[in-house]
Design a protein around this motif. Structure first.
Motif, PDB file in Angstrom:
ATOM      1  N   SER A  88      28.216  13.956 -39.118  1.00 59.55           N
ATOM      2  CA  SER A  88      29.218  13.392 -40.022  1.00 59.55           C
ATOM      3  C   SER A  88      29.013  11.920 -40.349  1.00 59.55           C
ATOM      4  O   SER A  88      29.245  11.497 -41.464  1.00 59.55           O
ATOM      5  N   ARG A  89      28.605  11.128 -39.399  1.00 64.55           N
ATOM      6  CA  ARG A  89      28.582   9.687 -39.616  1.00 64.55           C
ATOM      7  C   ARG A  89      27.308   9.202 -40.289  1.00 64.55           C
ATOM      8  O   ARG A  89      27.316   8.207 -40.990  1.00 64.55           O
ATOM      9  N   ILE A  90      26.202   9.876 -40.007  1.00 63.15           N
ATOM     10  CA  ILE A  90      24.910   9.389 -40.485  1.00 63.15           C
ATOM     11  C   ILE A  90      23.936  10.560 -40.509  1.00 63.15           C
ATOM     12  O   ILE A  90      24.058  11.485 -39.720  1.00 63.15           O
ATOM     13  N   ARG A  91      23.001  10.525 -41.425  1.00 64.98           N
ATOM     14  CA  ARG A  91      22.011  11.606 -41.530  1.00 64.98           C
ATOM     15  C   ARG A  91      20.599  11.061 -41.511  1.00 64.98           C
ATOM     16  O   ARG A  91      20.305  10.021 -42.095  1.00 64.98           O
ATOM     17  N   LEU A  92      19.734  11.803 -40.859  1.00 68.46           N
ATOM     18  CA  LEU A  92      18.307  11.490 -40.798  1.00 68.46           C
ATOM     19  C   LEU A  92      17.660  11.920 -42.105  1.00 68.46           C
ATOM     20  O   LEU A  92      17.781  13.075 -42.502  1.00 68.46           O
ATOM     21  N   PRO A  93      17.002  10.999 -42.805  1.00 61.88           N
ATOM     22  CA  PRO A  93      16.325  11.369 -44.057  1.00 61.88           C
ATOM     23  C   PRO A  93      15.222  12.404 -43.805  1.00 61.88           C
ATOM     24  O   PRO A  93      14.586  12.408 -42.753  1.00 61.88           O
ATOM     25  N   ASP A  94      14.987  13.274 -44.771  1.00 64.16           N
ATOM     26  CA  ASP A  94      14.011  14.351 -44.628  1.00 64.16           C
ATOM     27  C   ASP A  94      12.586  13.855 -44.460  1.00 64.16           C
ATOM     28  O   ASP A  94      11.785  14.475 -43.785  1.00 64.16           O
ATOM     29  N   GLN A  95      12.242  12.762 -45.066  1.00 59.65           N
ATOM     30  CA  GLN A  95      10.850  12.331 -45.117  1.00 59.65           C
ATOM     31  C   GLN A  95      10.418  11.460 -43.931  1.00 59.65           C
ATOM     32  O   GLN A  95       9.321  10.935 -43.942  1.00 59.65           O
ATOM     33  N   ILE A  96      11.230  11.318 -42.901  1.00 58.41           N
ATOM     34  CA  ILE A  96      10.902  10.431 -41.782  1.00 58.41           C
ATOM     35  C   ILE A  96      11.211  11.132 -40.458  1.00 58.41           C
ATOM     36  O   ILE A  96      12.149  11.916 -40.376  1.00 58.41           O
ATOM     37  N   GLY A  97      10.414  10.842 -39.434  1.00 61.24           N
ATOM     38  CA  GLY A  97      10.641  11.412 -38.108  1.00 61.24           C
ATOM     39  C   GLY A  97      11.761  10.689 -37.374  1.00 61.24           C
ATOM     40  O   GLY A  97      12.104   9.544 -37.695  1.00 61.24           O
ATOM     41  N   LEU A  98      12.302  11.334 -36.377  1.00 56.40           N
ATOM     42  CA  LEU A  98      13.454  10.810 -35.642  1.00 56.40           C
ATOM     43  C   LEU A  98      13.173   9.455 -34.997  1.00 56.40           C
ATOM     44  O   LEU A  98      13.914   8.500 -35.216  1.00 56.40           O
ATOM     45  N   ILE A  99      12.124   9.363 -34.201  1.00 54.54           N
ATOM     46  CA  ILE A  99      11.829   8.090 -33.524  1.00 54.54           C
ATOM     47  C   ILE A  99      11.539   6.986 -34.537  1.00 54.54           C
ATOM     48  O   ILE A  99      12.054   5.867 -34.413  1.00 54.54           O
ATOM     49  N   GLN A 100      10.762   7.294 -35.542  1.00 56.85           N
ATOM     50  CA  GLN A 100      10.444   6.296 -36.570  1.00 56.85           C
ATOM     51  C   GLN A 100      11.722   5.795 -37.232  1.00 56.85           C
ATOM     52  O   GLN A 100      11.879   4.598 -37.479  1.00 56.85           O
ATOM     53  N   TRP A 101      12.636   6.699 -37.501  1.00 61.76           N
ATOM     54  CA  TRP A 101      13.900   6.326 -38.134  1.00 61.76           C
ATOM     55  C   TRP A 101      14.749   5.461 -37.207  1.00 61.76           C
ATOM     56  O   TRP A 101      15.285   4.436 -37.627  1.00 61.76           O
ATOM     57  N   ILE A 102      14.853   5.867 -35.936  1.00 63.12           N
ATOM     58  CA  ILE A 102      15.690   5.132 -34.978  1.00 63.12           C
ATOM     59  C   ILE A 102      15.193   3.698 -34.811  1.00 63.12           C
ATOM     60  O   ILE A 102      15.991   2.762 -34.808  1.00 63.12           O
ATOM     61  N   VAL A 103      13.891   3.509 -34.698  1.00 58.12           N
ATOM     62  CA  VAL A 103      13.389   2.146 -34.496  1.00 58.12           C
ATOM     63  C   VAL A 103      13.498   1.288 -35.752  1.00 58.12           C
ATOM     64  O   VAL A 103      13.419   0.065 -35.671  1.00 58.12           O
ATOM     65  N   SER A 104      13.703   1.929 -36.903  1.00 53.62           N
ATOM     66  CA  SER A 104      13.827   1.156 -38.148  1.00 53.62           C
ATOM     67  C   SER A 104      15.283   0.969 -38.583  1.00 53.62           C
ATOM     68  O   SER A 104      15.545   0.293 -39.577  1.00 53.62           O
ATOM     69  N   CYS A 105      16.222   1.543 -37.848  1.00 51.77           N
ATOM     70  CA  CYS A 105      17.650   1.418 -38.197  1.00 51.77           C
ATOM     71  C   CYS A 105      18.153  -0.001 -37.979  1.00 51.77           C
ATOM     72  O   CYS A 105      17.713  -0.685 -37.053  1.00 51.77           O
ATOM     73  N   ASN A 106      19.110  -0.396 -38.815  1.00 52.91           N
ATOM     74  CA  ASN A 106      19.809  -1.649 -38.534  1.00 52.91           C
ATOM     75  C   ASN A 106      20.844  -1.373 -37.443  1.00 52.91           C
ATOM     76  O   ASN A 106      21.047  -0.227 -37.041  1.00 52.91           O
ATOM     77  N   SER A 107      21.501  -2.392 -36.939  1.00 48.09           N
ATOM     78  CA  SER A 107      22.397  -2.226 -35.790  1.00 48.09           C
ATOM     79  C   SER A 107      23.570  -1.288 -36.086  1.00 48.09           C
ATOM     80  O   SER A 107      23.986  -0.520 -35.215  1.00 48.09           O
ATOM     81  N   THR A 108      24.094  -1.316 -37.303  1.00 51.23           N
ATOM     82  CA  THR A 108      25.207  -0.433 -37.663  1.00 51.23           C
ATOM     83  C   THR A 108      24.754   1.021 -37.692  1.00 51.23           C
ATOM     84  O   THR A 108      25.429   1.898 -37.129  1.00 51.23           O
ATOM     85  N   GLU A 109      23.617   1.289 -38.307  1.00 51.69           N
ATOM     86  CA  GLU A 109      23.081   2.654 -38.350  1.00 51.69           C
ATOM     87  C   GLU A 109      22.758   3.150 -36.939  1.00 51.69           C
ATOM     88  O   GLU A 109      23.030   4.314 -36.604  1.00 51.69           O
ATOM     89  N   TYR A 110      22.197   2.285 -36.125  1.00 48.53           N
ATOM     90  CA  TYR A 110      21.846   2.633 -34.748  1.00 48.53           C
ATOM     91  C   TYR A 110      23.095   3.029 -33.965  1.00 48.53           C
ATOM     92  O   TYR A 110      23.105   4.007 -33.229  1.00 48.53           O
TER      93      TYR A 110
END
Length: 138
Positions: A88-110
């Motif tokens: 509900s709060r946030i979604r992982l984009p289709d074109q990126i892997g989970l770890i790659q996305w997490i390390v690139s998130c800003n503090s609010t997204e994280y």
């Protein structure tokens, strides 16, 4: 006010349904020993997230993942959950892997990703405890 209650209830039902299906999937894909490991890991991972942070915990889970083991299934389920409509709060984009996305998130997204995964694990733990018999050998 009633509209907010209905929205929250709908979100929780979506998480619950997704988590239930994940545990049923674990029962179908894993042997008895790995099912018990799955149950144990599902119970431990939320505390790891709270103690070490989401990124460190996901890196640990990924490092322990081997084709067909419980960590591999859990990592895959987290990734699938974050791409689903149940998150509900946030979604992982289709074109990126989970770890790659997490390390690139800003503090609010994280922060939102951490809360969303913890909410998912709350349901996952409940269903694992109810549907998987026994405990993993420590």
């Amino acid at each position: 006010m009633n509209e907010n209650v209905n929205l929250i209830q709908k979100l929780e039902q979506g998480r619950a349904e997704f988590a239930y299906n994940c545990v049923k999937d674990a029962l179908n894909k894993l042997d008895s020993r790995r099912q018990k490991e799955y149950k144990s890991y599902v119970k431990k991972i939320p505390q790891m997230i709270l103690s070490n942070g989401l990124g460190s915990t996901l890196a640990f889970v990924l490092s322990k993942s081997e084709n067909g083991n419980a960590y591999d299934l859990i990592y895959s389920q987290i990734e699938t959950y974050l791409r689903s409509q149940s998150a509900s709060r946030i979604r992982l984009p289709d074109q990126i892997g989970l770890i790659q996305w997490i390390v690139s998130c800003n503090s609010t997204e994280y922060k939102y990703a951490s809360r969303e995964i913890l909410s998912f694990f709350n349901w996952l733990r409940r269903f694992a405890e109810g549907l998987i018999e026994g405990e993993a050998d420590e």
